[in-house]
Design a protein around this motif. Sequence first.
Motif, mmCIF file in Angstrom:
data_model
loop_
_atom_site.group_PDB
_atom_site.id
_atom_site.type_symbol
_atom_site.label_atom_id
_atom_site.label_comp_id
_atom_site.label_asym_id
_atom_site.label_seq_id
_atom_site.Cartn_x
_atom_site.Cartn_y
_atom_site.Cartn_z
ATOM 1 N N GLU A 37 8.885 11.068 -7.858
ATOM 2 C CA GLU A 37 8.487 10.036 -6.898
ATOM 3 C C GLU A 37 8.267 10.643 -5.518
ATOM 4 N N ASP A 38 9.170 11.546 -5.094
ATOM 5 C CA ASP A 38 9.045 12.154 -3.768
ATOM 6 C C ASP A 38 7.771 12.971 -3.658
ATOM 7 N N GLN A 39 7.472 13.759 -4.694
ATOM 8 C CA GLN A 39 6.273 14.587 -4.658
ATOM 9 C C GLN A 39 5.016 13.723 -4.642
ATOM 10 N N ASP A 348 -7.738 -2.930 -0.517
ATOM 11 C CA ASP A 348 -6.931 -2.001 0.272
ATOM 12 C C ASP A 348 -5.440 -2.294 0.116
ATOM 13 N N TYR A 349 -5.063 -3.590 0.154
ATOM 14 C CA TYR A 349 -3.657 -3.947 -0.042
ATOM 15 C C TYR A 349 -3.211 -3.543 -1.447
ATOM 16 N N ARG A 350 -4.073 -3.805 -2.410
ATOM 17 C CA ARG A 350 -3.726 -3.457 -3.798
ATOM 18 C C ARG A 350 -3.524 -1.947 -3.934
ATOM 19 N N ARG A 351 -4.401 -1.163 -3.307
ATOM 20 C CA ARG A 351 -4.284 0.292 -3.403
ATOM 21 C C ARG A 351 -3.022 0.792 -2.715
ATOM 22 N N GLU A 355 -0.793 -0.177 -6.599
ATOM 23 C CA GLU A 355 -1.127 0.951 -7.466
ATOM 24 C C GLU A 355 -0.239 2.167 -7.229
ATOM 25 N N THR A 356 0.412 2.252 -6.060
ATOM 26 C CA THR A 356 1.207 3.443 -5.732
ATOM 27 C C THR A 356 2.702 3.180 -5.737
ATOM 28 N N ASN A 357 3.131 1.998 -6.191
ATOM 29 C CA ASN A 357 4.557 1.668 -6.180
ATOM 30 C C ASN A 357 4.992 1.100 -7.517
ATOM 31 N N ALA A 358 6.285 1.179 -7.775
ATOM 32 C CA ALA A 358 6.856 0.513 -8.937
ATOM 33 C C ALA A 358 6.800 -1.000 -8.735
ATOM 34 N N PRO A 359 6.790 -1.789 -9.807
ATOM 35 C CA PRO A 359 6.718 -3.255 -9.659
ATOM 36 C C PRO A 359 7.812 -3.833 -8.764
ATOM 37 N N LEU A 365 7.956 -5.599 -1.161
ATOM 38 C CA LEU A 365 7.004 -5.459 -0.059
ATOM 39 C C LEU A 365 6.224 -6.754 0.161
ATOM 40 N N ASN A 366 5.900 -7.466 -0.904
ATOM 41 C CA ASN A 366 5.230 -8.760 -0.752
ATOM 42 C C ASN A 366 6.106 -9.744 0.010
ATOM 43 N N PHE A 367 7.392 -9.765 -0.305
ATOM 44 C CA PHE A 367 8.317 -10.629 0.437
ATOM 45 C C PHE A 367 8.305 -10.268 1.921
ATOM 46 N N LYS A 368 8.373 -8.979 2.195
ATOM 47 C CA LYS A 368 8.417 -8.523 3.588
ATOM 48 C C LYS A 368 7.124 -8.865 4.329
ATOM 49 N N HIS A 369 5.970 -8.580 3.720
ATOM 50 C CA HIS A 369 4.694 -8.725 4.415
ATOM 51 C C HIS A 369 4.231 -10.165 4.543
#
Length: 417
Positions: A37-39, A348-351, A355-359, A365-369
Amino acid sequence: MTANQSNSLDFGATQLLEAPARFSRKRTDAVETATSEDQFRNQQLLNTPSAFTANDNAAFHIAVRAAYRQVFGNVQPMESERLLSAESKLRNGDINVREFVRRLAQSDFYRSRFFDAVSPHRAVELNFKHLLGRPPQNQAEVASHVALIATSGFTEEINSYLDSDEYLKSFGEETVPYPTSWNSPVGQPQAAFNRIAALEQNFAGSDTAVGTKSQLLGNLVSGYRLSIKVPAQVYRSGSLSQMGRTAAGSNGMLVPVKRNSADGGDSTPMRGDLYVGFGLGQRQQEVFERCNGDSADQITALIRSVYRQVLGNPHVMDSERNLTAESQFAEGRLSTREFIRAIGLSADYRRRFFETNAPYRFVELNFKHILGRAPASQAEMSEHLQRLAIHGYDAEINSYVDSEEYQNTFGENTVPY
């Protein structure tokens, strides 16, 4: 702007990079497959337009400057104290960034300030901060490094960080270390965020001014909850701050303040404000609302605040903007809520976040944003994960925007906060 003003800004504000600094004398056209994940996160950051990856003179100076700032804890050495030989070897390709960082950390400059002049526990926590970009996770981790210092000495202590699997997975050979705990990396506990805030203090202060004793020892030993305190200079309980910008309620808590200008909320943070150290540059909770008769400048400020909230405060390039939704919003054909929906459903939001995060990360992030809060429970998380799996991406985004909570909190015209 005078030379003194320019230097002042350069020290405190304009040197903070928006992406990891990277330098290499060899071009690598093929990108290695990420094995962690870090890489993967590091590769994503380095592939952004704001990342410094070019093999040119500017990239070299940026990497060297970032390395000095990161490793030396914001203490800028004089010209006579710089490691010019190591800089020359890095420029020529004789050593890579990791070896350059090693030479900085093993220098007399570093040792005199962050090893000889402080307690062993303080030295260890500073090594974690400067070389791995995170705080120690527990007392056992600190104790193992204190024991290493006692048995093997300073040089082996520094090598233990630079030669670790964690360093290589996080930064590799060509990336300057940077604080990682702000990004909630996999494997780090939530307490790491509060602990790195305690270690960072603010970007205008240096680690040599904090003291010789560990800042985290009591927390690591006893495990008590470490909170992030609002700095005394930000506000005074029950009154307006000296800066006259922050409103406080009778209980001393910050209260929302309606916008009264078209500046988009880009208020200038105080130089010594702790919040600047981990990204919360505003000293007040500003609420942006679409009103009848808003000028073009005010609408532009609203659009900017929407992007900042929904896209997580990134730099948005012109090619990434949703110009159709912006135009409809400016003309009044879209409410603020529908404009939020359009950005959330955008490619852009989807990307960036799907697409770059675990579910699990995508849902939080949806809750936060969109709702401006964290998930309240595992049951709430599970509900959204099931919706995402069964009904898809669009249904997940719409569930926040169409929720009763959103309507009651923000209505049709207020930007979430």
